[in-house]
Design a protein around this motif. Structure first.
Motif: not given
Length: 177
Positions: A73-76, A83-88, A106-111, A115-116
């Motif tokens: 897993p990655v937090l991002e 960012q790739a244009g898919a729905r999360a 919020a955790k996923a957003y701020f991760a 990460a930029g």
């Protein structure tokens, strides 16, 4: 047969990127679509394929590593899928976690932001509102605040992205509960 006719939306339980890619190939070969991969721990690895196929990733904000297929897993994850244009979609298997979806969002957003990755708060809010409604095929009726749609609404004491905010009022089916 109803999947092949397009009358049933496929919800695929799948953790790994290679398995998601294989299922997308199968869907293309046999002419059906996958609406969402659930538990997509490695969705970030195939985010471009998800975007190209119009498939969502229903994922946790920070769970992973609890069994072999969940080891990478990655937090991002949600941010990279977006960012790739898919729905999360941020989801949980926990009856306790469902009470704090705003915190998982919020955790996923701020991760992602750390990460930029360029994200808006609206994109993050959609992870727990509009995108899940779309995955379930009920976005005509719910998922966004629009005239004529059904909505449950929460009035927060502060920023819904903050762990310090509390739900002050909740309206369910038009009633203050």
């Amino acid at each position: 047969a109803e999947v092949l006719r397009g009358n049933i939306s496929v919800q695929n339980h799948c953790y790994r990127g290679d398995e998601m890619a294989q299922m997308l190939d199968l869907a293309k070969e046999f002419g059906f679509t996958i609406r969402s991969f659930h538990h997509g721990i490695e969705a970030y690895k195939v985010a471009d394929l998800l975007a190209a196929s119009g498939t969502a990733a229903s994922i946790w904000s920070d769970w992973g590593g609890f069994k072999m297929e969940a080891f990478d897993p990655v937090l991002e994850n949600a941010a990279l899928v977006t960012q790739a244009g898919a729905r999360a979609v941020i989801h949980t298997d926990s009856p306790d976690g469902i009470q704090r979806m705003n915190q998982d969002m919020a955790k996923a957003y701020f991760a992602g932001v750390r990460a930029g990755i360029t994200l808006t708060r609206d994109q993050a809010l959609r992870w727990i509102t509009a995108n899940p409604a779309w995955v379930l095929g009920i976005d005509r009726w719910t998922g966004t605040l629009e005239a004529g749609k059904m909505a449950d609404v929460v009035l927060w004491s502060g920023d819904p992205f903050s762990v310090y905010s509390k739900a002050e009022k909740v309206w369910n089916e038009g009633w203050l509960v």
